[in-house]
Every structure is written in structure tokens, then in C-alpha cells.
Write a protein that holds these residues in place. Sequence first.
Motif, PDB file in Angstrom:
ATOM      1  N   ARG A  71       0.316  -1.437  -0.678  1.00 18.89           N
ATOM      2  CA  ARG A  71       0.051   0.188   0.008  1.00 18.89           C
ATOM      3  C   ARG A  71       0.625   1.239  -0.145  1.00 18.89           C
ATOM      4  O   ARG A  71       0.786   2.372  -0.506  1.00 18.89           O
ATOM      5  CB  ARG A  71      -1.078   0.090   0.837  1.00 18.89           C
ATOM      6  N   ASN A  72       1.989   1.050   0.663  1.00 12.97           N
ATOM      7  CA  ASN A  72       3.007   2.686   0.650  1.00 12.97           C
ATOM      8  C   ASN A  72       3.686   2.422  -0.773  1.00 12.97           C
ATOM      9  O   ASN A  72       4.416   3.347  -0.652  1.00 12.97           O
ATOM     10  CB  ASN A  72       3.986   2.491   2.082  1.00 12.97           C
ATOM     11  N   GLY A  73       3.572   1.403  -1.342  1.00 12.37           N
ATOM     12  CA  GLY A  73       4.311   1.758  -2.331  1.00 12.37           C
ATOM     13  C   GLY A  73       6.271   1.675  -1.835  1.00 12.37           C
ATOM     14  O   GLY A  73       6.584   2.755  -3.644  1.00 12.37           O
ATOM     15  N   SER A  74       6.538   1.026  -1.208  1.00 15.20           N
ATOM     16  CA  SER A  74       8.255   2.024  -0.476  1.00 15.20           C
ATOM     17  C   SER A  74       9.371   0.329  -0.993  1.00 15.20           C
ATOM     18  O   SER A  74      10.018   1.272  -1.026  1.00 15.20           O
ATOM     19  CB  SER A  74       8.068   1.423   1.079  1.00 15.20           C
ATOM     20  N   CYS A  75       8.634  -0.345  -2.314  1.00 12.99           N
ATOM     21  CA  CYS A  75       9.626  -1.374  -2.537  1.00 12.99           C
ATOM     22  C   CYS A  75       9.140  -1.491  -3.426  1.00 12.99           C
ATOM     23  O   CYS A  75       7.555  -2.024  -3.995  1.00 12.99           O
ATOM     24  CB  CYS A  75       9.828  -2.679  -1.407  1.00 12.99           C
ATOM     25  N   GLY A  76      10.360  -2.205  -4.758  1.00 20.59           N
ATOM     26  CA  GLY A  76       9.843  -2.011  -5.817  1.00 20.59           C
ATOM     27  C   GLY A  76       9.316  -4.109  -6.456  1.00 20.59           C
ATOM     28  O   GLY A  76       8.626  -4.052  -7.288  1.00 20.59           O
ATOM     29  N   ALA A  77       9.468  -4.791  -5.380  1.00 24.06           N
ATOM     30  CA  ALA A  77       9.137  -6.012  -4.945  1.00 24.06           C
ATOM     31  C   ALA A  77       8.928  -6.368  -3.590  1.00 24.06           C
ATOM     32  O   ALA A  77       9.232  -6.315  -2.748  1.00 24.06           O
ATOM     33  CB  ALA A  77       9.570  -6.963  -5.988  1.00 24.06           C
ATOM     34  N   VAL A  78       7.946  -7.585  -3.728  1.00 23.04           N
ATOM     35  CA  VAL A  78       7.943  -7.698  -2.475  1.00 23.04           C
ATOM     36  C   VAL A  78       7.862  -9.279  -2.575  1.00 23.04           C
ATOM     37  O   VAL A  78       6.648  -9.932  -3.686  1.00 23.04           O
ATOM     38  CB  VAL A  78       6.904  -7.839  -1.148  1.00 23.04           C
ATOM     39  N   LEU A  79       8.487 -10.833  -1.865  1.00 22.85           N
ATOM     40  CA  LEU A  79       8.110 -12.214  -1.927  1.00 22.85           C
ATOM     41  C   LEU A  79       7.744 -12.324  -0.206  1.00 22.85           C
ATOM     42  O   LEU A  79       8.629 -12.295   0.314  1.00 22.85           O
ATOM     43  CB  LEU A  79       9.729 -12.815  -2.459  1.00 22.85           C
ATOM     44  N   LEU A  80       6.878 -13.200  -0.414  1.00 19.51           N
ATOM     45  CA  LEU A  80       6.301 -13.747   0.773  1.00 19.51           C
ATOM     46  C   LEU A  80       5.787 -14.961   0.497  1.00 19.51           C
ATOM     47  O   LEU A  80       5.356 -15.475  -0.254  1.00 19.51           O
ATOM     48  CB  LEU A  80       4.560 -12.882   0.784  1.00 19.51           C
ATOM     49  N   TRP A  81       6.652 -15.716   1.788  1.00 27.01           N
ATOM     50  CA  TRP A  81       6.170 -17.323   1.767  1.00 27.01           C
ATOM     51  C   TRP A  81       5.469 -17.826   2.973  1.00 27.01           C
ATOM     52  O   TRP A  81       5.258 -16.596   4.141  1.00 27.01           O
ATOM     53  CB  TRP A  81       7.817 -17.538   2.483  1.00 27.01           C
ATOM     54  N   LEU A  82       4.526 -18.468   2.281  1.00 25.78           N
ATOM     55  CA  LEU A  82       3.596 -18.768   3.735  1.00 25.78           C
ATOM     56  C   LEU A  82       2.934 -20.435   3.661  1.00 25.78           C
ATOM     57  O   LEU A  82       3.236 -20.648   2.367  1.00 25.78           O
ATOM     58  CB  LEU A  82       2.247 -17.954   3.490  1.00 25.78           C
ATOM     59  N   SER A  83       2.400 -20.874   4.366  1.00 26.36           N
ATOM     60  CA  SER A  83       2.112 -22.158   3.817  1.00 26.36           C
ATOM     61  C   SER A  83       0.589 -22.466   3.357  1.00 26.36           C
ATOM     62  O   SER A  83      -0.175 -22.784   2.973  1.00 26.36           O
ATOM     63  CB  SER A  83       2.160 -23.218   5.420  1.00 26.36           C
ATOM     64  N   HIS A  84      -0.373 -21.873   4.636  1.00 24.90           N
ATOM     65  CA  HIS A  84      -2.103 -21.362   5.074  1.00 24.90           C
ATOM     66  C   HIS A  84      -2.256 -20.344   4.659  1.00 24.90           C
ATOM     67  O   HIS A  84      -1.723 -19.130   5.740  1.00 24.90           O
ATOM     68  CB  HIS A  84      -2.240 -22.471   5.871  1.00 24.90           C
ATOM     69  N   VAL A  85      -2.972 -19.884   4.276  1.00 25.32           N
ATOM     70  CA  VAL A  85      -3.627 -18.477   4.051  1.00 25.32           C
ATOM     71  C   VAL A  85      -5.210 -18.840   3.696  1.00 25.32           C
ATOM     72  O   VAL A  85      -5.660 -19.440   2.419  1.00 25.32           O
ATOM     73  CB  VAL A  85      -2.779 -17.547   3.519  1.00 25.32           C
TER      74      VAL A  85
END
Length: 230
Positions: free
Chosen positions: A113-127
Motif C-alpha cells: 500500500r505504501n509503495g516503498s519497494c519495487g517488489a515483495v516476496l512472501l512465503w506462506l504455508s496456509h492463508v
Amino acid sequence: MPQLIWRANQMARYRSATLSSGFRSLDDELPEHGWPRSALIELLLQQPGIGEIQLLKPALVSLSRTRRIALVQPPHLPDVAACRKWGIATGNLLWLPTTGTADALWATEQILRNGSCGAVLLWLSHVRTDALRRLHLAAQSSDTMFWLLRPAANSQDPSPSPLRLVLQPAVAGIQIDILKRRGPQADHSIYFRLSDMPVGPHQDNVKHHARLDRRLPATYSAGSSAAVVV
């Protein structure tokens, strides 16, 4: 007008720009010939560390030159030496350990939402599906590249993601199956030899994939909310 009508046997168009994956055989199978910005992209893995980071390497090299890349809750400590060898600007890598799923989801949503990064990688098992919708909506509000990496067992779960890829190890490489895309159903797998994947400019060819195989140091606090530059 006829050109505005989408047909099921045609690739759809994204509302936002795309970023080339760096691999023609994959780009040819993706709408707009690349990774979509402002969208949730799912990489469904048979297991972590099979070459998924090397698949993203061309995009990460390009993005890291000018913007930060956040790694949220990776399963293992990123291999900084490999990233440097590939040409990824490690000074722009942020490693965010979290206390659990809720913490990881909150941190990722704020980054999107704040656009502070060019990319984000998120690791999750259950969501939960509603959490995925929130993340996809947050991604749509920015131009941040967003990859969610989770087990291939989740491939049967509903998801708002417009692009879902299943990755599994193959002989000397990885096999990619496009589970979902905005266009006709993919009818064949894509195979990559890890040793053939490109590296950053002026770098020697690297014949091993990016390692996320070093366990987090025991002295590190899993509850730390501060980003760690790696």
C-alpha cells in the motif's frame, strides 16, 4: 468495438504494465509477455529451494538496481553471496522475519500500500482466501511486483490471483505448469535447465540456484519487526 472483445482462446490484457521474466519461453505463455505488476502472482512449490529464486533472478536483478526488494518470512536465510554474484544489488534487499502468518500478512500489505519497494516476496504455508483478496487489492493500488510462494498442495484452493504457476523439480532443472492465467488454458509444461538461466550483466554463468538453505541463526529473534538489510 471488436478489438475490445476478449475471446477465451486469446490472451487477455492486464490493466497495468508487465515486466519480462527474462525467459522467452515463459514470456510467450504469459499475457502481455511478462510478470504482471499490481497483481498477486502465486508460485506454488513442491518444496522450497528448487530453483524458484533463479526463475525470478532476471526480474530481481532489474528491480534491485533502483528499488528495494522485501523478502517476508523466507523459510531460510537468503544466500547473499549468490545474489551478489548474479548482479542483484544486495544493499536494496530487505529481510523481514515475522512472528507468524498474521504479522507477515500485515507487513506485506503495508509494503504494497505504501509503495516503498519495487517488489515483495512472501512465503506462506496456509492463508485464508479473504486474506489473499486483501493482498491482491493492496497490490492493485501500487506498481509493486508481488510474488506469493506457498506449497503446491494449495493449488486446489480458490485464489483471486490472475496468475498461478506450479513449480516442481525436474532433471537438472525445474518444470513449470501454468495453473491459471488470463487467457486459454495452458496445454503444456515449460522446462528450464538451471545452468541455462541468465545472470546479471557482466557476470559469469552460475550453475546453481539461489540458495535459501541456511537456517536462521538461533540468536536472531523471530519476533523482530525491523527489516534487516542482507
